[in-house]
Scaffold this motif. Structure first.
Motif, PDB file in Angstrom:
ATOM      1  N   VAL A 366      -5.544 -18.072  -4.791  1.00 13.25           N
ATOM      2  CA  VAL A 366      -6.741 -18.297  -5.384  1.00 13.25           C
ATOM      3  C   VAL A 366      -6.994 -19.826  -4.926  1.00 13.25           C
ATOM      4  O   VAL A 366      -6.431 -20.579  -4.477  1.00 13.25           O
ATOM      5  CB  VAL A 366      -6.296 -18.703  -6.956  1.00 13.25           C
ATOM      6  N   SER A 367      -8.545 -19.594  -4.837  1.00  9.80           N
ATOM      7  CA  SER A 367      -9.027 -20.903  -4.612  1.00  9.80           C
ATOM      8  C   SER A 367      -9.113 -22.277  -5.422  1.00  9.80           C
ATOM      9  O   SER A 367      -9.318 -22.130  -6.584  1.00  9.80           O
ATOM     10  CB  SER A 367     -10.699 -20.648  -4.383  1.00  9.80           C
ATOM     11  N   LEU A 368      -8.546 -23.135  -4.861  1.00  8.22           N
ATOM     12  CA  LEU A 368      -8.061 -24.302  -5.881  1.00  8.22           C
ATOM     13  C   LEU A 368      -9.283 -25.353  -5.499  1.00  8.22           C
ATOM     14  O   LEU A 368      -9.728 -25.605  -4.329  1.00  8.22           O
ATOM     15  CB  LEU A 368      -6.816 -24.885  -5.034  1.00  8.22           C
ATOM     16  N   LEU A 369      -9.805 -25.877  -6.792  1.00  4.53           N
ATOM     17  CA  LEU A 369     -10.913 -26.871  -6.587  1.00  4.53           C
ATOM     18  C   LEU A 369     -10.269 -28.222  -6.493  1.00  4.53           C
ATOM     19  O   LEU A 369      -8.984 -28.281  -6.409  1.00  4.53           O
ATOM     20  CB  LEU A 369     -11.547 -26.991  -8.110  1.00  4.53           C
ATOM     21  N   ASP A 370     -11.184 -29.259  -6.143  1.00  2.00           N
ATOM     22  CA  ASP A 370     -10.685 -30.435  -5.880  1.00  2.00           C
ATOM     23  C   ASP A 370      -9.780 -31.165  -6.991  1.00  2.00           C
ATOM     24  O   ASP A 370      -8.936 -31.757  -6.883  1.00  2.00           O
ATOM     25  CB  ASP A 370     -11.890 -31.697  -5.555  1.00  2.00           C
ATOM     26  N   ASP A 371     -10.331 -30.772  -8.384  1.00  6.75           N
ATOM     27  CA  ASP A 371      -9.424 -31.148  -9.521  1.00  6.75           C
ATOM     28  C   ASP A 371      -8.023 -30.658  -9.547  1.00  6.75           C
ATOM     29  O   ASP A 371      -7.207 -31.265 -10.083  1.00  6.75           O
ATOM     30  CB  ASP A 371     -10.102 -30.809 -10.747  1.00  6.75           C
ATOM     31  N   ASP A 372      -8.039 -29.314  -9.118  1.00 13.40           N
ATOM     32  CA  ASP A 372      -6.637 -28.710  -9.196  1.00 13.40           C
ATOM     33  C   ASP A 372      -5.678 -29.416  -8.113  1.00 13.40           C
ATOM     34  O   ASP A 372      -4.578 -29.794  -8.308  1.00 13.40           O
ATOM     35  CB  ASP A 372      -6.775 -27.275  -8.548  1.00 13.40           C
ATOM     36  N   LEU A 373      -6.210 -29.794  -6.930  1.00 13.65           N
ATOM     37  CA  LEU A 373      -5.450 -30.471  -5.657  1.00 13.65           C
ATOM     38  C   LEU A 373      -5.170 -31.821  -6.480  1.00 13.65           C
ATOM     39  O   LEU A 373      -4.118 -32.221  -6.076  1.00 13.65           O
ATOM     40  CB  LEU A 373      -6.156 -30.508  -4.493  1.00 13.65           C
ATOM     41  N   LEU A 374      -6.157 -32.225  -6.940  1.00 10.17           N
ATOM     42  CA  LEU A 374      -5.779 -33.704  -7.259  1.00 10.17           C
ATOM     43  C   LEU A 374      -4.606 -33.748  -8.324  1.00 10.17           C
ATOM     44  O   LEU A 374      -3.618 -34.498  -8.417  1.00 10.17           O
ATOM     45  CB  LEU A 374      -6.875 -34.466  -7.878  1.00 10.17           C
ATOM     46  N   ALA A 375      -4.582 -32.763  -9.306  1.00  9.92           N
ATOM     47  CA  ALA A 375      -3.524 -32.541 -10.325  1.00  9.92           C
ATOM     48  C   ALA A 375      -2.206 -32.299  -9.540  1.00  9.92           C
ATOM     49  O   ALA A 375      -1.159 -32.807  -9.932  1.00  9.92           O
ATOM     50  CB  ALA A 375      -3.844 -31.785 -11.360  1.00  9.92           C
ATOM     51  N   VAL A 376      -2.283 -31.470  -8.548  1.00 11.19           N
ATOM     52  CA  VAL A 376      -1.012 -31.367  -7.826  1.00 11.19           C
ATOM     53  C   VAL A 376      -0.422 -32.377  -7.122  1.00 11.19           C
ATOM     54  O   VAL A 376       0.697 -32.771  -7.217  1.00 11.19           O
ATOM     55  CB  VAL A 376      -1.545 -30.211  -6.594  1.00 11.19           C
ATOM     56  N   LEU A 377      -1.355 -33.309  -6.530  1.00 10.01           N
ATOM     57  CA  LEU A 377      -0.989 -34.518  -6.081  1.00 10.01           C
ATOM     58  C   LEU A 377      -0.354 -35.668  -7.007  1.00 10.01           C
ATOM     59  O   LEU A 377       0.565 -36.224  -6.778  1.00 10.01           O
ATOM     60  CB  LEU A 377      -2.056 -35.278  -5.181  1.00 10.01           C
ATOM     61  N   ARG A 378      -0.980 -35.643  -7.969  1.00 12.62           N
ATOM     62  CA  ARG A 378      -0.581 -36.518  -9.151  1.00 12.62           C
ATOM     63  C   ARG A 378       1.062 -36.064  -9.725  1.00 12.62           C
ATOM     64  O   ARG A 378       2.008 -36.605  -9.864  1.00 12.62           O
ATOM     65  CB  ARG A 378      -1.317 -36.560 -10.482  1.00 12.62           C
ATOM     66  N   ALA A 379       1.027 -34.687  -9.879  1.00  9.81           N
ATOM     67  CA  ALA A 379       2.507 -34.262 -10.165  1.00  9.81           C
ATOM     68  C   ALA A 379       3.326 -34.219  -9.285  1.00  9.81           C
ATOM     69  O   ALA A 379       4.664 -34.530  -9.703  1.00  9.81           O
ATOM     70  CB  ALA A 379       2.253 -32.610 -10.737  1.00  9.81           C
ATOM     71  N   ALA A 380       3.263 -34.189  -7.883  1.00  9.13           N
ATOM     72  CA  ALA A 380       4.212 -34.281  -6.928  1.00  9.13           C
ATOM     73  C   ALA A 380       4.609 -35.913  -6.574  1.00  9.13           C
ATOM     74  O   ALA A 380       5.485 -36.117  -5.787  1.00  9.13           O
ATOM     75  CB  ALA A 380       3.659 -33.844  -5.509  1.00  9.13           C
ATOM     76  N   SER A 381       3.907 -36.738  -6.928  1.00  7.26           N
ATOM     77  CA  SER A 381       3.997 -38.398  -6.813  1.00  7.26           C
ATOM     78  C   SER A 381       5.004 -38.958  -7.883  1.00  7.26           C
ATOM     79  O   SER A 381       5.148 -39.981  -7.578  1.00  7.26           O
ATOM     80  CB  SER A 381       2.674 -38.890  -6.804  1.00  7.26           C
TER      81      SER A 381
END
Length: 381
Positions: A366-381
């Motif tokens: 699925v195409s991930l939006l910038d907000d999706d990717l930012l949420a991923v990075l927050r959760a992985a940090s």
């Protein structure tokens, strides 16, 4: 069922003890050997019997454009006609890249995606024999080589069918000496490289078969290999998981885990597998959330449910169980979050923007939006 291609090395040799065949295997491919090895090449040299390389290149960390350029120059000056790479994914990628550049008379930046000219590798590479000593990247059977470009702050690939090794020799006994932290990060990378192709829109029946087998084997063996590095059965299962993941990704592509990890790896000094491991559960969550919201009829949701069954071994497992299994496994293996390896919150927006342009994103379900990717990075940090 649609048509599909399946790209693999000309020959794949698998099994405990098969490294003993190296000395007899090489003469049919070439006489002037370039050996690419890790920080201490003496272990690799001990596998060669009477074969004496005309040049030896040490790859102490993930390869850069300049390291590969210098290795290619040294090999050309030595008249090399076959490349032997013995080591982890960084060593194998170096060997494959050098073999391709020697066969084409070109520079890494001629072919490197994103940061280079991205030209196709048009002529065959010199024969390359790839012998992994970790169970993770599957680089022995992939059709690309990942290089870091420090000046651009990211990693990118030289890609194409000529990057496939002539021979992939996988001897699980060579992984017995891997320390627990390497076993953890490389093993989670192997799992990721089975999972992402399985949910990729470019999956096909052949990649499904190897990816599913890799997930099942890796899920039951990874913790054992981590806790008891001398367990030969677990090491063999993880070597197969890595091999199958490499075949799957070479033919069905990866997804957002590797799209983001390639950018993060160019910005912080952390093992690629550890970065992938930190991202894995957050990306699965983000993908499933985006699919349910924007593409509820996508077959990828069913594939994620099958991933949950393969990882947990339970017929009633749901997607949420897969996320829970991944989180608990990453924690049990002591993989640090991205913040602990140096990625700062202030860098998240840059990572998201660069990751959106990554070729790996083409395999995401699925195409991930910038907000999706930012949420991923927050959760992985």
């Amino acid at each position: 069922m649609g048509a599909f291609d399946l790209a693999v090395p000309r020959r794949v040799l698998f099994g405990p003890g098969r490294a003993g065949e190296l000395a007899d295997l090489l003469p049919a491919l070439g006489r002037r050997v370039l050996l690419c090895a890790g920080r201490d090449p003496s272990r690799a040299l001990s596998l060669l019997g009477d074969v004496e390389p005309v040049a030896v290149v040490s790859v102490p960390r993930e390869p850069t454009v300049e390291l590969v350029r210098a290795a290619t120059r040294e090999a050309r000056d030595a008249g090399v006609d076959v490349v032997l790479a013995i080591g982890g994914g960084s060593v194998l990628d170096t060997g494959k890249a050098v073999a391709a550049l020697l066969g084409n008379g070109t520079d890494p930046l001629d072919h490197l995606e994103v940061v280079g000219r991205g030209l196709p590798v048009e002529r065959p590479a010199l024969p390359c024999v790839a012998v992994p000593t970790t169970a993770g990247t599957g680089a022995e059977v992939t059709a690309n080589a990942v290089l870091a470009s420090p000046e651009h702050g990211l990693k990118a690939s030289i890609r194409g069918p000529h990057l496939l090794a002539a021979v992939a020799l996988v001897d699980p006994l060579l992984t017995l000496s891997c320390p627990p932290e390497v076993t953890a990060s490389s093993g989670l990378d192997a799992l990721t490289q089975c999972l992402e192709p399985y949910v990729s829109p470019q999956a096909n029946p052949a990649t499904d078969a190897v990816a599913a087998a890799g997930l099942r084997r890796g899920a039951r063996a990874l913790r054992t290999a981590y806790e008891d590095g001398g367990d030969r059965a677990a090491r063999e299962e993880m070597a197969l998981c890595s091999l199958f993941g490499g075949i799957a990704l070479a033919n069905a592509k990866l997804g957002a885990v590797h799209g983001v990890a390639g950018v993060v790896g160019g910005m912080v000094d952390a093992p690629h597998g550890a970065v992938c491991a930190a991202l894995l559960a957050p990306v699965v969550e983000a993908n499933v959330r985006a699919l349910r919201e924007r593409e509820p009829g996508s077959p990828a949701l069913g594939r994620y449910a099958e991933v949950a069954r393969l990882l947990t071994g339970r017929d009633d497992a749901a997607v949420e169980d897969a996320v829970d299994w991944l989180r608990k496994t990453v924690a049990a293996l002591g993989v640090p979050p991205l913040g602990a390896v140096g990625l700062r919150p202030a860098q998240h927006a840059e990572v998201a923007a660069k990751a959106a342009r990554s070729s790996s994103m083409r395999g995401n379900p699925v195409s991930l939006l910038d907000d999706d990717l930012l949420a991923v990075l927050r959760a992985a940090s």
